[in-house]
Enzyme design. Structure first.
Site, mmCIF file in Angstrom:
data_model
loop_
_atom_site.group_PDB
_atom_site.id
_atom_site.type_symbol
_atom_site.label_atom_id
_atom_site.label_comp_id
_atom_site.label_asym_id
_atom_site.label_seq_id
_atom_site.Cartn_x
_atom_site.Cartn_y
_atom_site.Cartn_z
ATOM 1 N N ARG A 67 0.847 -1.198 0.000
ATOM 2 C CA ARG A 67 0.000 0.000 0.000
ATOM 3 C C ARG A 67 0.876 1.239 0.000
ATOM 4 O O ARG A 67 1.908 1.292 0.690
ATOM 5 C CB ARG A 67 -0.896 0.049 1.245
ATOM 6 C CG ARG A 67 -2.176 -0.720 1.116
ATOM 7 C CD ARG A 67 -3.163 -0.085 0.115
ATOM 8 N NE ARG A 67 -4.364 -0.882 -0.029
ATOM 9 C CZ ARG A 67 -4.535 -1.876 -0.907
ATOM 10 N NH1 ARG A 67 -3.570 -2.209 -1.753
ATOM 11 N NH2 ARG A 67 -5.661 -2.544 -0.967
ATOM 12 N N GLU B 71 -3.222 7.799 -4.711
ATOM 13 C CA GLU B 71 -3.615 7.293 -6.033
ATOM 14 C C GLU B 71 -4.905 7.948 -6.506
ATOM 15 O O GLU B 71 -5.789 8.188 -5.686
ATOM 16 C CB GLU B 71 -3.804 5.776 -5.950
ATOM 17 C CG GLU B 71 -2.511 5.055 -5.665
ATOM 18 C CD GLU B 71 -2.691 3.550 -5.487
ATOM 19 O OE1 GLU B 71 -3.763 3.017 -5.844
ATOM 20 O OE2 GLU B 71 -1.757 2.919 -4.991
ATOM 21 N N HIS C 16 -0.929 0.589 -10.147
ATOM 22 C CA HIS C 16 -1.643 -0.347 -9.264
ATOM 23 C C HIS C 16 -2.245 -1.518 -10.058
ATOM 24 O O HIS C 16 -3.468 -1.699 -10.099
ATOM 25 C CB HIS C 16 -2.739 0.389 -8.483
ATOM 26 C CG HIS C 16 -3.170 -0.338 -7.244
ATOM 27 N ND1 HIS C 16 -3.596 0.298 -6.104
ATOM 28 C CD2 HIS C 16 -3.242 -1.660 -6.939
ATOM 29 C CE1 HIS C 16 -3.920 -0.588 -5.172
ATOM 30 N NE2 HIS C 16 -3.710 -1.799 -5.666
HETATM 31 P P1 NAP Z 1 -1.662 -11.190 4.615
HETATM 32 O O1 NAP Z 1 -1.592 -12.625 4.279
HETATM 33 O O2 NAP Z 1 -2.581 -10.755 5.714
HETATM 34 O O3 NAP Z 1 -0.185 -10.700 4.942
HETATM 35 C C1 NAP Z 1 0.102 -9.472 5.514
HETATM 36 C C2 NAP Z 1 1.440 -9.571 6.217
HETATM 37 O O4 NAP Z 1 1.775 -8.299 6.758
HETATM 38 C C3 NAP Z 1 1.441 -10.569 7.356
HETATM 39 O O5 NAP Z 1 2.578 -11.374 7.232
HETATM 40 C C4 NAP Z 1 1.549 -9.730 8.627
HETATM 41 O O6 NAP Z 1 2.435 -10.360 9.504
HETATM 42 C C5 NAP Z 1 2.113 -8.423 8.134
HETATM 43 N N1 NAP Z 1 1.503 -7.331 8.878
HETATM 44 C C6 NAP Z 1 0.215 -7.084 9.051
HETATM 45 N N2 NAP Z 1 0.020 -5.989 9.797
HETATM 46 C C7 NAP Z 1 1.243 -5.555 10.108
HETATM 47 C C8 NAP Z 1 1.684 -4.482 10.883
HETATM 48 N N3 NAP Z 1 0.847 -3.641 11.465
HETATM 49 N N4 NAP Z 1 3.013 -4.314 11.013
HETATM 50 C C9 NAP Z 1 3.860 -5.157 10.427
HETATM 51 N N5 NAP Z 1 3.481 -6.210 9.680
HETATM 52 C C10 NAP Z 1 2.186 -6.404 9.528
HETATM 53 O O7 NAP Z 1 -2.096 -10.339 3.359
HETATM 54 P P2 NAP Z 1 -1.757 -10.606 1.810
HETATM 55 O O8 NAP Z 1 -2.862 -11.368 1.188
HETATM 56 O O9 NAP Z 1 -0.369 -11.131 1.693
HETATM 57 O O10 NAP Z 1 -1.831 -9.086 1.259
HETATM 58 C C11 NAP Z 1 -0.945 -8.130 1.756
HETATM 59 C C12 NAP Z 1 -1.277 -6.736 1.263
HETATM 60 O O11 NAP Z 1 -0.900 -6.595 -0.095
HETATM 61 C C13 NAP Z 1 -2.738 -6.337 1.274
HETATM 62 O O12 NAP Z 1 -3.157 -5.912 2.558
HETATM 63 C C14 NAP Z 1 -2.810 -5.214 0.267
HETATM 64 O O13 NAP Z 1 -2.619 -3.962 0.898
HETATM 65 C C15 NAP Z 1 -1.624 -5.506 -0.657
HETATM 66 N N6 NAP Z 1 -2.068 -5.883 -2.008
HETATM 67 C C16 NAP Z 1 -1.700 -5.097 -3.063
HETATM 68 C C17 NAP Z 1 -2.076 -5.464 -4.349
HETATM 69 C C18 NAP Z 1 -1.683 -4.645 -5.535
HETATM 70 O O14 NAP Z 1 -2.393 -4.680 -6.530
HETATM 71 N N7 NAP Z 1 -0.588 -3.914 -5.493
HETATM 72 C C19 NAP Z 1 -2.843 -6.603 -4.550
HETATM 73 C C20 NAP Z 1 -3.177 -7.364 -3.460
HETATM 74 C C21 NAP Z 1 -2.770 -7.010 -2.198
HETATM 75 P P3 NAP Z 1 2.262 -10.249 11.078
HETATM 76 O O15 NAP Z 1 0.832 -10.594 11.359
HETATM 77 O O16 NAP Z 1 3.251 -11.202 11.635
HETATM 78 O O17 NAP Z 1 2.594 -8.834 11.415
HETATM 79 C C1 8YV Z 2 -6.952 -4.266 -6.212
HETATM 80 C C2 8YV Z 2 -5.472 -4.596 -4.143
HETATM 81 O O1 8YV Z 2 -6.395 -3.484 -7.200
HETATM 82 O O2 8YV Z 2 -6.476 -6.582 -3.344
HETATM 83 C C3 8YV Z 2 -5.921 -5.518 -3.051
HETATM 84 O O3 8YV Z 2 -5.688 -5.179 -1.878
HETATM 85 O O4 8YV Z 2 -4.833 -3.636 -3.902
HETATM 86 C C4 8YV Z 2 -5.776 -4.913 -5.558
HETATM 87 O O5 8YV Z 2 -5.880 -6.280 -5.788
HETATM 88 C C5 8YV Z 2 -7.897 -3.417 -5.428
HETATM 89 O O6 8YV Z 2 -8.247 -3.879 -4.219
HETATM 90 C C6 8YV Z 2 -9.185 -3.162 -6.173
HETATM 91 O O7 8YV Z 2 -9.028 -2.298 -7.189
#
Ligand code: NAP
Ligand code: 8YV
Length: 317
Positions: free
Chosen positions: A233, A262, A280
């Site tokens: 993020r 964004e 994104h």
């Molecule tokens: P997830 O399985 O919940 O993993 C999140 C990780 O972050 C966990 O390992 C957690 O570990 C750590 N974490 C959570 N809160 C934290 C905090 N306050 N301080 C430090 N570490 C923390 O989630 P995921 O499915 O991998 O997704 C992760 C993130 O990727 C989403 O929340 C989203 O913002 C982002 N994302 C971006 C895109 C994109 O299009 N760019 C797409 C999908 C997701 P601990 O619990 O040990 O802290």
């Molecule tokens: C998407 C994301 O782009 O899943 C997330 O957290 O950041 C992305 O997969 C978004 O949520 C919807 O546009």
């Protein structure tokens, strides 16, 4: 039987809209000329929300006194105030797992693009600069021998780590706690992780707890060969500190799929030569977005059929 009334906050994928129209009485907030007037008129009939990129907080929930569930598109749900939802006894669901591999692929692509300047090299060719005796300059950075520090070793972080291992990278990580059964070196602080690696992969969620976690001190610890990749993020990185660190050589480069405000991306960032910026697109293939959309639908359908969600956010479990 009367179909439940649900609110849609933004246009959604055709497969989502079609199924929701078949199952529910859908009210499209984005089509209203006066959104407040629409909410005042139909707010008390709304039992569910199909949410994409709208803030859900106490004020929003007050306008929907009978809402039972918010089904959010995306795995990250930092736009939803889960405390307010818990207080109002509103279920919140999101779309984990179905996007993990896609986002990890994008993260690896972005990392290689950034380190080896592939976007810039392509522009060089497209702009007609590739001539006899005018190759693209050698990149000062290489992926080989790098140590990857993953901030947020969750579902996506682990999928990135698995891919990065096959490229020969060493992996370290930081999160709120050390994970049992994970052999990668753990760092209790983000600064400690940054000091131990030269490539920082940010894949932690947004929200108050992680706001500007990657700050000037962390970037300094990463050092002059350091590359930051953000697939998590935009709010997790202090963007002004990142620009300053890139400008004065505190770090080497950055690859960013997400930004603080964004879709606004500051010119000060874009004009830097060692920045790769994507709009994104981490999960943005048709197949993956359809799978995410299907989960939005299935969470709503399951809730109204059985009273149970399929993929509630952790705070609701
Ligand atoms: P997830 O399985 O919940 O993993 C999140 C990780 O972050 C966990 O390992 C957690 O570990 C750590 N974490 C959570 N809160 C934290 C905090 N306050 N301080 C430090 N570490 C923390 O989630 P995921 O499915 O991998 O997704 C992760 C993130 O990727 C989403 O929340 C989203 O913002 C982002 N994302 C971006 C895109 C994109 O299009 N760019 C797409 C999908 C997701 P601990 O619990 O040990 O802290
Ligand atoms: C998407 C994301 O782009 O899943 C997330 O957290 O950041 C992305 O997969 C978004 O949520 C919807 O546009």
């Amino acid at each position: 039987m009367q179909k439940p009334d649900i609110l849609m906050t933004k246009p959604m994928l055709p497969i989502v809209e079609e199924q929701l129209d078949a199952e529910f009485n859908v009210h499209r907030l984005h089509q209203a000329e006066d959104k407040q007037a629409m909410l005042a008129e139909i707010g008390d009939r709304i039992r569910g929300v199909a949410l994409s990129w709208a803030r859900v907080d106490e004020a929003f929930l007050k306008q929907l006194p009978n809402v039972e569930i918010v089904s959010s598109f995306g795995v990250g749900y930092d736009h939803v105030d889960t405390d307010a939802c818990l207080k109002a006894q509103v279920m919140v669901t999101h779309t984990p797992d179905v996007l993990t591999e896609e986002v990890a692929d994008t993260a690896i692509g972005l990392m290689i693009m950034t380190v080896r300047e592939l976007g810039q090299a392509e522009q060089y060719l497209r702009n007609g600069h590739w001539k006899p005796n005018a190759p693209y300059p050698l990149t000062q950075a290489t992926l080989q021998g790098r140590t990857l520090g993953i901030f947020g070793l969750g579902r996506i972080g682990k999928a990135i780590a698995k891919r990065a291992e096959s490229f020969g990278l060493s992996i370290h990580y930081h999160g709120r706690s050390q994970q049992p059964g994970v052999d990668y070196p753990y760092h209790a602080s983000l600064e400690g992780l940054a000091a131990a690696c030269d490539t920082l992969m940010v894949v932690a969620p947004g929200g108050a707890e992680t706001q500007h976690a990657v700050n000037a001190e962390v970037l300094k610890a990463l050092g002059p060969a350091g590359v930051v990749i953000n697939i998590g993020r935009g709010s997790v990185i202090d963007e002004a500190a990142l620009v300053a660190a890139l400008e004065d050589g505190t770090i080497y480069g950055a690859g960013l799929d997400v930004f603080e405000h964004e879709p606004r991306v500051p010119d000060s960032l874009l004009k830097l030569p060692r920045v790769t910026a994507l709009p994104h697109v981490g999960s943005a293939s048709q197949a993956t977005r359809n799978d995410m959309g299907q989960l939005v639908v299935d969470n709503l359908k399951n809730w109204f059929a059985t009273g149970r969600p399929l993929t509630p956010v952790p705070e609701m479990k």
